[in-house]
Scaffold this active site. Structure first.
Site: not given
Ligand code: BG6
Length: 477
Positions: A245, A48, A221, A335, A153, A183, A240, A187
């Site tokens: 993951h 947009r 994290e 987190k 996602k 993602h 999340d 890796k």
């Molecule tokens: C994302 C989440 O899918 O993965 C985030 O939405 C998270 O909250 C991230 O920080 C972590 O990815 P990675 O590759 O840094 O472990």
């Protein structure tokens, strides 16, 4: 990596957003410098925000300079970028998009291959495909070519919404043309789980309930929710990180070997793992799924002052099949932890008899540790005789580090995933049935938490390893 990518046009919806400049454009630029992009290729950003082509290129250039690339490479890469300002809710704008696509195909000598990438907020995941279909953009104009779609996602926020989204997308694109990104599967270290397990004769005989005591999968994290409070309030750590993951890491660790290494064979095995998860009833959820929130989360921007959203999850569950019967799996994510770290611990059973002083006994004496990130690598922990008199045992570690392989940095996950989608290879993309099976396991937890509100929510200080109560998970039933 091979570079057989087919000539094509990549259309990125949400092109002015954070994901595009943080992940997609740098990954595409990396592919460009490694000569992995197709010979005939263009990228069309759609969003947009009002930009001309030149302004869009300048904007992406600003982000790319941080990567310290060669100016000549950067200039050549930027020439691949185009932009269309459009309201993605407005059907009429898709007509303009169609014309733009056709003119680019002519100008860049592209075949009728188009990949759509939805780097947009999730509410658009149904809107955009429906409007693409309404305007005849979901199939090639003639008999040649293809249309693919990549969806970021979160893929749904419950079993019901994931099923609905699968149904909608499935009515517009063929399942083989739908790429749901996780993602973590991009890796290198995650893909290596398969090679480690299935190409080495020494692990497979031990990879079962007879020799493995427990499996722990951790993704911690250091960062908090930063500026994503609004999204995170509706998600929480279970949606999340865990549903996607961590569940994928678990499936790679637990799956059977596919008969041949082909996408559908591998995806069948992943699906079977999710189907074998022992469902948790409410009592088990209370005991086996702990949730925590870091102190200070409620003061983050866009977070409710009485929020009960979990920023930490620790859970224990079982897989009902012959290989894993009675072996507990533990998943942890959080987190504001003491450090960033994603690892898988395979805890082997110890010897049945303690013979030496200092010898470790219990379920974590011999450990295989798969370090997903950082310090990517693998360690094997075992007992060793301390040099000198007597037979005193000390636990030591044998380490492999990816950094010892070459000085080249591991490619970003998005490079691998984009390249695979561009090549039509869905091996590393979750399939609809597996995704729904994993939601089926997670959904009752979310429902139960919704019913009980904040009851049972634990709090932890930032910079720690989560709530002190986390060890409750290890209390035997
Ligand atoms: C994302 C989440 O899918 O993965 C985030 O939405 C998270 O909250 C991230 O920080 C972590 O990815 P990675 O590759 O840094 O472990």
């Amino acid at each position: 990596m091979n570079n057989q990518t087919e000539n094509q046009l990549l259309v990125i919806f949400g092109a002015s957003g954070d994901l595009t400049f943080r992940k997609l454009i740098p990954a595409l630029y990396d592919m460009f410098t490694r000569k992995l992009l197709p010979e005939y290729f263009c990228i069309l950003g759609a969003s947009r925000t009002s930009y001309t082509n030149e302004q869009f290129r300048a904007e992406q250039h600003n982000h790319l300079v941080d990567l310290k690339g060669e100016q000549a490479d950067m200039d050549a890469f930027l020439q691949l970028l185009w932009y269309i300002t459009m309201d993605t809710y407005l059907s009429a704008d898709y007509n303009r998009l169609k014309e733009f696509i056709q003119s680019l195909q002519k100008q860049c000598q592209l075949p009728d291959n188009v990949m759509y990438y939805l780097a947009t907020p999730p509410v658009m995941y149904e809107v955009i495909p429906a409007l693409l279909a309404a305007n005849g953009l979901n199939h090639p104009s003639g008999t040649d070519g293809w249309r693919r779609i990549v969806v970021e996602k979160p893929f749904g926020n419950s079993l019901e919404s994931a099923q609905k989204l699968n149904k909608e997308l499935g009515s517009i694109f063929n399942e083989k043309d739908i790429y749901r990104i996780d993602h973590y599967l991009g890796k290198e270290t995650v893909q290596n789980i398969l090679v480690l397990r299935f190409s080495n004769g020494i692990f497979e005989p031990l990879w079962n309930r007879h020799y493995i005591d427990s499996v722990e999968i951790v993704a911690f994290e250091e960062l908090g929710v930063e500026k994503r409070g609004k999204y995170y309030e509706g998600a929480g750590a279970l949606r999340d990180m865990t549903q996607n993951h961590l569940m994928e890491l678990m499936a790679f660790t637990a799956m059977e070997s596919p008969p041949v290494f082909e996408p559908e064979m591998l995806r069948n095995e992943i699906h079977k793992v999710f189907l074998s998860l022992q469902p948790l009833d409410e009592q088990q959820i209370d005991k086996q799924v702990l949730r925590g929130q870091y102190e200070g989360y409620r003061q983050e921007p866009d977070v409710a002052p009485d929020s009960v959203t979990e920023t930490w999850v620790g859970m224990k569950f079982f897989i009902d099949n012959v290989r894993w019967s009675q072996v507990p799996f533990y998943l942890y994510t959080g987190k504001k932890m003491s450090r960033k770290l994603s690892e898988i611990y395979i805890n082997f059973k110890s010897t049945p008899h303690v013979l030496f002083a200092g010898q470790c006994s219990g379920g974590s004496c011999n450990q295989l540790i798969i370090r997903i990130q950082p310090d990517e690598g693998i360690s094997l922990r075992f007992g060793l005789k301390m040099p000198g008199g007597g037979f005193v045992v000390k636990r030591v570690s044998m380490d492999f580090r990816y950094s010892s392989l070459s000085s080249e940095l591991l490619p970003d996950a998005y490079v691998r995933l984009l390249m695979d989608a561009m090549n039509g290879d869905s091996t590393l993309y979750p399939r609809s049935d597996a995704l729904e099976a994993s939601w089926k396991f997670i959904d009752p937890i979310l429902t139960h938490w919704k019913e009980v509100g904040g009851e049972g929510l634990l709090f932890y200080p930032p910079g720690t390893d989560g709530p002190a109560e986390r060890d409750r998970l290890w209390v035997p039933d």
